[in-house]
Design an enzyme around this catalytic site. Structure first.
Site, mmCIF file in Angstrom:
data_model
loop_
_atom_site.group_PDB
_atom_site.id
_atom_site.type_symbol
_atom_site.label_atom_id
_atom_site.label_comp_id
_atom_site.label_asym_id
_atom_site.label_seq_id
_atom_site.Cartn_x
_atom_site.Cartn_y
_atom_site.Cartn_z
ATOM 1 N N GLU A 162 -21.465 38.489 34.754
ATOM 2 C CA GLU A 162 -22.311 37.297 34.673
ATOM 3 C C GLU A 162 -21.630 36.146 35.410
ATOM 4 O O GLU A 162 -20.475 35.821 35.124
ATOM 5 C CB GLU A 162 -22.529 36.952 33.192
ATOM 6 C CG GLU A 162 -23.294 38.053 32.469
ATOM 7 C CD GLU A 162 -23.034 38.082 30.965
ATOM 8 O OE1 GLU A 162 -22.552 37.086 30.416
ATOM 9 O OE2 GLU A 162 -23.309 39.131 30.347
ATOM 10 N N GLN A 207 -17.868 37.873 30.113
ATOM 11 C CA GLN A 207 -17.573 36.451 30.352
ATOM 12 C C GLN A 207 -16.604 35.848 29.334
ATOM 13 O O GLN A 207 -15.714 35.093 29.705
ATOM 14 C CB GLN A 207 -18.883 35.677 30.388
ATOM 15 C CG GLN A 207 -18.753 34.331 31.054
ATOM 16 C CD GLN A 207 -20.113 33.801 31.473
ATOM 17 O OE1 GLN A 207 -20.915 33.399 30.631
ATOM 18 N NE2 GLN A 207 -20.380 33.788 32.763
ATOM 19 N N ASP A 211 -15.284 36.916 23.090
ATOM 20 C CA ASP A 211 -16.171 36.950 21.921
ATOM 21 C C ASP A 211 -17.397 37.842 22.162
ATOM 22 O O ASP A 211 -18.003 38.334 21.215
ATOM 23 C CB ASP A 211 -16.654 35.540 21.587
ATOM 24 C CG ASP A 211 -15.489 34.587 21.424
ATOM 25 O OD1 ASP A 211 -15.210 34.193 20.288
ATOM 26 O OD2 ASP A 211 -14.847 34.260 22.435
ATOM 27 N N HIS A 263 -16.189 30.891 20.849
ATOM 28 C CA HIS A 263 -15.423 30.744 22.094
ATOM 29 C C HIS A 263 -13.934 30.671 21.821
ATOM 30 O O HIS A 263 -13.192 30.057 22.555
ATOM 31 C CB HIS A 263 -15.865 29.489 22.867
ATOM 32 C CG HIS A 263 -17.268 29.576 23.376
ATOM 33 N ND1 HIS A 263 -18.350 29.198 22.631
ATOM 34 C CD2 HIS A 263 -17.756 30.022 24.551
ATOM 35 C CE1 HIS A 263 -19.457 29.402 23.323
ATOM 36 N NE2 HIS A 263 -19.130 29.898 24.493
#
Ligand SMILES: Cc1ncc(C[n+]2csc(CCOP(=O)(O)OP(=O)(O)O)c2C)c(N)n1
Length: 796
Positions: free
Chosen positions: A497, A550, A553, A595
């Protein structure tokens, strides 16, 4: 027997000679016999479980007709007929796997590791190198979770797209002839309710890859009917929105009855031609399939199918219909087919017996040998002779002993004599010792690459700094390393991504798409499971994918694919297949619940079979990428989120730097206490160590660098010999990877012997971090927490 060839609607390639058709019927009938006899073996207790392809035979002989050398399958347990028809499996091998025969020559798919009907071909040779994959068709290795073949299928198909469209790959002819290969998928109707099914189907439509997926629709998923599986009770109806139109790319779609041999031939010929030439994905929805013996040996379908349904299934049995059609077409007479069927029945019976004897005889021989050894032991034993004789009698009584029965008898006989028995006891012990390496090979070998391409054998190359080495933003170190990797090896393909146009959210790939093109550095949709699956299929066909998740998490969405497929691939095929995938991700403390993750315990528990690196800076991260790119092992590199902002010196040899797996870095030498940590916590620990100097405490700080494998040299135990105190520090939950590190050091390395104080862990809180810097402070270990923990430890 008729001598004219048969032409089907659809024309062109759809012409078959009568002998071809009779061969198809022969394979289909053989396969049915296999299902019938194999079920009997389970009922007899010779195998634990059986799941078979009965009812799907005719569709699969038709499908096999469109396979070409270089094509690859990603399917599931119903495909025995397809495998037989392609010549990728024979009857004896099928039975060998049913019995869990550990000899690779007997079960080349898995060496006794895969479950029954988990198909695979050998794509890798003994030295760990890929074979010429274009010399024949292949099957990627099946896994049991329903739908798990889909992410990998996407990647197998995507590889063809790359081989076709990247001229720099055209000379890799042992993997592809310019992308001419189809990736064939198979899936059951009910498995189409899985999330990964939709994710993969969508991605294949977006990417326009040569994938031909057959849905074997027999109306049920075990006992649950289509109506409770998919909207409108019909997967074919749902897929209509994917159909391509003149102005929008999409799917070629077809529906065909699973008992209608000529229609199946015609459908597959037409569809495969489109997929192969135009690189368009296709789904063939094969309906009205049956399941004559029910789902598996675990239960009978009479419990959930009505009498009417069972009657309906009988009438649509593909074999019965194909037979009638052949007679009607005058391709064969009843008598000729009767003879053929008898021949096949005999063949299957003989092969079953041969497979059983090949499996059982070596175990019987072992039982005889051990029985003799423990018989001698009973004579010589000072005590426990009666117990040993009972064990011997029990072993001799077993008609079909298992290997564990033999080993258990030997071990328990030794327990019974309690150190008496002299040379007879030594004989039993020697037998057990001799078996150990053999059993290791049978049941443990090849979790990782054990050949010269093992990641553990890649030589370490330290960074070199010269006068021109300047301090740069850390992401630029990674960027330079990726640039070199892409330039060096056309097989390196990076995607994820925001990886393409943007160059990833932290700019590791910035400007590299412009330099190397959209296929080398590409954007992917938001679809973590199939990003990893895409990489698996690509790597199985010789490419070197760097697949980006990305944020750490979000690895959870891909965890199933990695755990069930990627991490087990080499093990479950006993070194027959590999996928040297690199998963790149970034994590550790940033902000908040989603995050800040550092779920390393989850990863190291679920992903045995992969290597996991947790570098504290980008130079080390670049080194891990370079190591993995030279190896046959799959791995994950977790970059530290808040280290991108720091400055690092750019090594002059950034393209060559390698960070070794399983080698720690001693960041600070000290006398009083050892802190073991990794990743983002290194900076916290270092700051705490400086503060602790003020309290007169001298910390030895060790960065583990990789968690799988962990400190192979035992350097941490060496440190404990000096400090006699240890603190394991990380951001995972209590009892997460800190406990794993503790087990590795105290138990595996024997570090326990050197301790003068209780070994401690300092971890994140049991919950995910609250948002904001204050949330972080109270959720993850702080410098002060480390300070206090060490002072407390020193008081002991
Ligand atoms: C993820 C997962 N959930 C459940 C199962 C148990 N299971 C095995 S086969 C099956 C039904 C599959 O039905 P379908 O996809 O229609 O294939 P069929 O067996 O009918 O050919 C289920 C629920 C599994 N193997 N994996």
């Amino acid at each position: 027997m008729a001598s004219t060839s048969v032409k089907f609607a659809g024309g062109a390639a759809a012409t078959l000679e009568p002998d071809d058709i009779i061969r198809d019927y022969r394979v289909a009938y053989r396969s049915r016999q296999v299902s019938l006899l194999a079920r009997g073996e389970v009922m007899l207790g010779r195998a634990m479980f059986g799941i078979f392809g009965d009812g799907k035979e005719v569709a699969q002989v038709a499908l096999a007709r469109v396979f070409e050398a270089g094509d690859v399958r990603s399917g599931y347990y119903r495909d025995q007929t397809l495998m037989f028809a392609l010549g990728l499996l024979d009857v004896r091998q099928f039975f060998a796997q049913l019995y869990a025969h550990t000899d690779l020559a007997a079960d080349p798919a898995s060496g006794g590791r895969g479950m029954n009907a988990h198909f695979a071909t050998r794509m890798v040779d003994e030295s760990g190198r890929f074979k010429d994959l274009t010399a024949s068709a292949h099957s990627s290795a099946d896994a049991s979770p329903t739908g798990s073949q889909m992410p990998r299928l996407l990647g197998l198909a995507y590889a063809s797209k790359l081989y076709r469209n990247l001229p720099e790959l055209h000379d890799l002819t042992e993997f592809s002839h310019e992308g001419n290969e189809i990736a064939f998928g198979t899936i059951g109707n009910a498995s189409c309710a899985e999330g990964v099914f939709w994710e993969a189907v969508n991605a294949a439509g977006v990417l326009q890859v040569p994938m031909l997926l057959s849905v074997w629709d027999d109306g049920y998923g075990i006992s649950v009917p289509n109506e409770l599986q998919v909207t409108k009770g019909n997967i074919g109806t749902l897929l209509q929105g994917f159909r391509r139109t003149p102005d929008a790319p999409g799917y070629e779609l077809a529906t065909v009855s699973g008992w209608d041999y000529p229609a199946l031939l015609e459908t597959y010929q037409r569809t495969a031609r489109i997929v192969r030439t135009e690189h368009v994905p296709a789904v063939v929805h094969v309906i009205e399939l049956t399941q004559p013996q029910g789902h598996s040996t675990s239960g009978s379908h009479e419990r959930y199918k009505t009498k009417e349904r069972l009657k309906w299934e009988k009438e649509r049995d593909g074999l019965v219909r194909m037979r009638a059609w052949m007679i009607e077409q005058e391709l064969a007479t009843e008598a000729e087919l009767d003879a053929l069927e008898e021949e096949e029945s005999n063949h299957v019976r003989d092969e079953r017996d041969a497979a059983w004897n090949a499996y059982e005889q070596p175990i019987r021989d072992e039982a005889t040998a051990v029985s003799a050894l423990i018989g001698e032991l009973a004579e010589a034993a000072g005590e426990g002779a009666d117990a040993v004789r009972a064990l011997q009698a029990e072993l001799s009584k077993r008609r079909d002993p298992l290997r564990r029965d033999v080993t258990m008898a030997a071990r328990r006989a030794l327990y019974a004599v309690r150190g008496t028995g002299g040379s007879a006891a030594t004989g039993v012990q020697r037998w057990l010792d001799e078996q150990k390496p053999i059993d290791r090979d049978r049941y443990h070998a090849h979790l990782h690459d054990e050949s010269e391409t093992s990641a553990l054998r890649v030589p370490a190359v330290a960074p070199v700094y010269d006068d021109s080495s300047i301090e740069v933003d850390a992401y630029k170190v990674l960027n330079a390393a990726f640039d070199k990797a892409l330039a060096r090896d056309p097989r390196v393909i990076a995607f994820g991504e925001d990886v393409g146009k943007l160059g990833d959210v932290n700019q590791g790939f910035v400007d590299l798409q412009a330099k190397y093109g959209e296929l080398r550095v590409g954007d992917a949709g938001i679809r973590e499971a199939t990003i990893v699956g895409q990489a698996i299929g690509m790597a199985m066909r010789g490419l070197r994918p760097i697949a980006e998740i990305q944020y750490l998490d979000y690895l959870l969405y891909a965890l199933q694919v990695m755990s069930d497929d990627l991490a087990t691939l080499r093990y479950r095929t006993r070194n027959g297949q590999m996928a040297p995938v690199i998963v790149r991700t970034r994590g550790h403390r940033l902000v908040g619940v989603w995050h800040s993750g550092s779920p390393l315990g989850m990863m190291i528990h679920a992903l045995r079979g992969m290597y996991i690196a947790v570098p504290r800076d980008m130079t080390r991260a670049a080194g891990f990428y370079n190591t993995l790119l030279q190896s046959g092992d799959p791995g994950i590199v977790v970059e530290v989120l808040n280290a991108y902002r720091l400055k690092e010196k750019l090594p002059a040899n950034i393209g060559e730097v390698t960070t070794p797996f399983g080698v720690v870095d001693v960041m600070r030498e000290g006398r009083d206490v050892t802190i073991v940590t990794y990743g983002a916590s290194c900076a916290i620990a270092l700051e705490a160590a400086k503060l602790l100097e003020g309290a007169g405490i001298d910390v030895e700080l060790i960065d583990a660098q990789s968690l799988l494998p962990f400190d192979l040299e035992g350097r941490i135990a060496e440190s404990l010999k000096k400090t006699n105190r240890v603190l394991f520090l990380d951001e995972d939950v209590p009892g997460g990877s800190s406990s794993y590190m503790m087990q590795q050091v105290l138990e595996r390395q024997g570090g326990f012997h050197w301790l003068d104080a209780t070994p401690r862990t300092l971890t994140g809180a049991a919950h995910r971090p609250a948002y904001g810097r204050d949330g972080d402070y109270w959720s993850k270990p702080s410098v002060e927490d480390v300070y206090d923990a060490v002072v407390d430890l020193m008081k002991e």
